[in-house]
Each structure stands twice: as structure tokens, then as C-alpha cells.
Design a protein around this motif. Sequence first.
Motif, PDB file in Angstrom:
ATOM      1  N   UNK A 102      14.783 -49.013 -57.933  1.00  0.00           N
ATOM      2  CA  UNK A 102      14.080 -48.748 -56.674  1.00  0.00           C
ATOM      3  C   UNK A 102      13.019 -49.817 -56.411  1.00  0.00           C
ATOM      4  N   UNK A 103      12.409 -50.301 -57.492  1.00  0.00           N
ATOM      5  CA  UNK A 103      11.355 -51.307 -57.351  1.00  0.00           C
ATOM      6  C   UNK A 103      11.896 -52.682 -56.970  1.00  0.00           C
ATOM      7  N   UNK A 121       7.433 -46.385 -55.568  1.00  0.00           N
ATOM      8  CA  UNK A 121       8.643 -45.911 -56.237  1.00  0.00           C
ATOM      9  C   UNK A 121       8.577 -44.408 -56.451  1.00  0.00           C
ATOM     10  N   UNK A 122       7.440 -43.917 -56.904  1.00  0.00           N
ATOM     11  CA  UNK A 122       7.297 -42.484 -57.130  1.00  0.00           C
ATOM     12  C   UNK A 122       7.392 -41.701 -55.821  1.00  0.00           C
ATOM     13  N   UNK A 123       6.875 -42.273 -54.740  1.00  0.00           N
ATOM     14  CA  UNK A 123       6.989 -41.638 -53.436  1.00  0.00           C
ATOM     15  C   UNK A 123       8.453 -41.547 -53.004  1.00  0.00           C
ATOM     16  N   UNK A 124       9.200 -42.635 -53.212  1.00  0.00           N
ATOM     17  CA  UNK A 124      10.618 -42.634 -52.818  1.00  0.00           C
ATOM     18  C   UNK A 124      11.422 -41.660 -53.670  1.00  0.00           C
ATOM     19  N   UNK A 125      11.105 -41.552 -54.954  1.00  0.00           N
ATOM     20  CA  UNK A 125      11.774 -40.562 -55.796  1.00  0.00           C
ATOM     21  C   UNK A 125      11.542 -39.151 -55.262  1.00  0.00           C
ATOM     22  N   UNK A 126      10.302 -38.868 -54.877  1.00  0.00           N
ATOM     23  CA  UNK A 126       9.994 -37.547 -54.332  1.00  0.00           C
ATOM     24  C   UNK A 126      10.741 -37.312 -53.021  1.00  0.00           C
ATOM     25  N   UNK A 150      19.293 -42.020 -56.049  1.00  0.00           N
ATOM     26  CA  UNK A 150      18.556 -43.224 -56.444  1.00  0.00           C
ATOM     27  C   UNK A 150      18.903 -44.377 -55.504  1.00  0.00           C
ATOM     28  N   UNK A 151      20.190 -44.523 -55.184  1.00  0.00           N
ATOM     29  CA  UNK A 151      20.609 -45.582 -54.268  1.00  0.00           C
ATOM     30  C   UNK A 151      19.995 -45.388 -52.882  1.00  0.00           C
ATOM     31  N   UNK A 152      19.864 -44.128 -52.457  1.00  0.00           N
ATOM     32  CA  UNK A 152      19.220 -43.847 -51.173  1.00  0.00           C
ATOM     33  C   UNK A 152      17.737 -44.197 -51.232  1.00  0.00           C
ATOM     34  N   UNK A 153      17.084 -43.853 -52.335  1.00  0.00           N
ATOM     35  CA  UNK A 153      15.674 -44.204 -52.496  1.00  0.00           C
ATOM     36  C   UNK A 153      15.481 -45.709 -52.419  1.00  0.00           C
ATOM     37  N   UNK A 154      16.367 -46.467 -53.059  1.00  0.00           N
ATOM     38  CA  UNK A 154      16.275 -47.936 -53.014  1.00  0.00           C
ATOM     39  C   UNK A 154      16.509 -48.435 -51.583  1.00  0.00           C
ATOM     40  N   UNK A 155      17.466 -47.837 -50.872  1.00  0.00           N
ATOM     41  CA  UNK A 155      17.746 -48.244 -49.496  1.00  0.00           C
ATOM     42  C   UNK A 155      16.544 -48.014 -48.582  1.00  0.00           C
TER      43      UNK A 155
END
Length: 253
Positions: A102-103, A121-126, A150-155
Motif C-alpha cells: 500500500x505504501x 497506510x493505516x487509514x487505507x487499511x481501515x 489490499x489491492x483496493x487500498x493500494x489503488x
Amino acid sequence: MNPAISVRNLSTRFGDVWIHRHLDLEVASGEMVALVGGSGSGKTTLLRQMIGLLIPTEGEIRLFGEPLFGGGIVRERALRRRFGVLFQHGALFSAFNVFDNIAFPLRELGQLDEATIRDLVMLKLEMVELLPRHAGLMPAELSGGMVKRVALARALALEPELLLLDEPTAGLDPDRSDSFVRLIRMLGEELGLTVVLVTHDLDTLAGLATRVAVLTEQRILAYGTVDEIMRLEHPFILNFFHSERGKRALAWM
């Protein structure tokens, strides 16, 4: 307001085979558009062209009113930061853990310190309904549903305006598929995203799409709401939307 995506007179040829001929498509900001078509119709090819991974043989693609190609590397990079992509199988870096996956785009940006990156990163995980403890897991330790999240969080890491999804629920069982569709719909509404998804799954289409683009005969045959598309008499539309499975999936719409 400029459309989020504008495709004009696009043609694509691989060797002697034409995949698209004089294809036009315009996606307004805020729409969730499902791109459907038969196997080999060029759906994923068109999606890859929209994100600059493939250059069409002819024609033009504009994002937010700007040409996707040309104008220098700085302009192209700035434009590409305005969209995020979820590939069919996640395309996570196998040597990176969840946090570093994600980073990655945040670090590539080169403008953020590590403390800020950690918070983001922690915000996107949440946002994708994963827990802080999942940050240390490797891709091989994730379920199929977690890989997608996880792929959505990275996107979404760079807070894009446009999200492009290639078969977002492929490989998921029905419960996980429904849950992932709900998550995408919720995030799309909360973040004001424009979404374009390639899918062959009618349940995914029913759960997300505000409009449908039918790609067949090397062009966009029809573009409209599900109701508008279903009124058309064409062999692909009849087979895809009016089958027993199609009627079940779309019954509530």
C-alpha cells in the motif's frame, strides 16, 4: 465539466486482427460504468488503454479533458495520479508485505515522510475494512478476499478521482463477492469516485453499475442504464441479460 474519460475514434490492431474499430465512449464524472462484452471482445484491452499500458493504433483517449499521452513525463505522471487501478488478481508485489504494497505509490510520489506514509497506510487499511495487524502479512498469507481489499487500498492510496477495476470479483465465492461489491459501492459514494469496471458477472454489475457499455462488433454497441440496454434486441444482449441467470441477478433493479 469535462467527462472523466473520453474515448474518440479508437481503433486497435494486433498484427492483422482488428480488436476495436472507430470506438467511442464518454464516461461522466460520478458514474459507475460496467464494460461488458463477449470473450475476446477487447474489454481488458480497452481498460489497459485507458490507463496508458497500451497505446491504441488510432484515436484519442482523454482523462478529465486532458490527452492521456503526450505533453511530457511530468504532465503524464500528474494525470496518472488522478486514477487508481485494481487488476483482476490483485497484482500485489509478492516480496512486499501488506504495508509496503500500500505504501509503494506513496513512496514513489517522493513527497511524504515515513510517519505520514504510515498514517495513510493505516487509514487505507481501515477504509477497506482490514485491521492494523494485517499490515505485516505477506501476500501468500492472504485469502482471496483480503488480496482484493489490499489491492483496493493500494489503488486508493493517492486519493484518486477515478477507479478502474478489471473483473473485481473474479475468484471470490458469492458471500465475499457480495461483501466486496458493497465495499466498492460504499467507497465510491463516500469518496465521490468515478468507477469503470470490466465484468462478466451479472451480480457485480447489478450491485455497482449506474450505466452499462456493451462492447461487441469491435465498438460500443450500446451505452445506457440497464433498463435501456435490456430493451435492445441484439444476440449478445439477449444472451447476457435475458438468460435465467441474468433475470435473477437483475430482478431487483
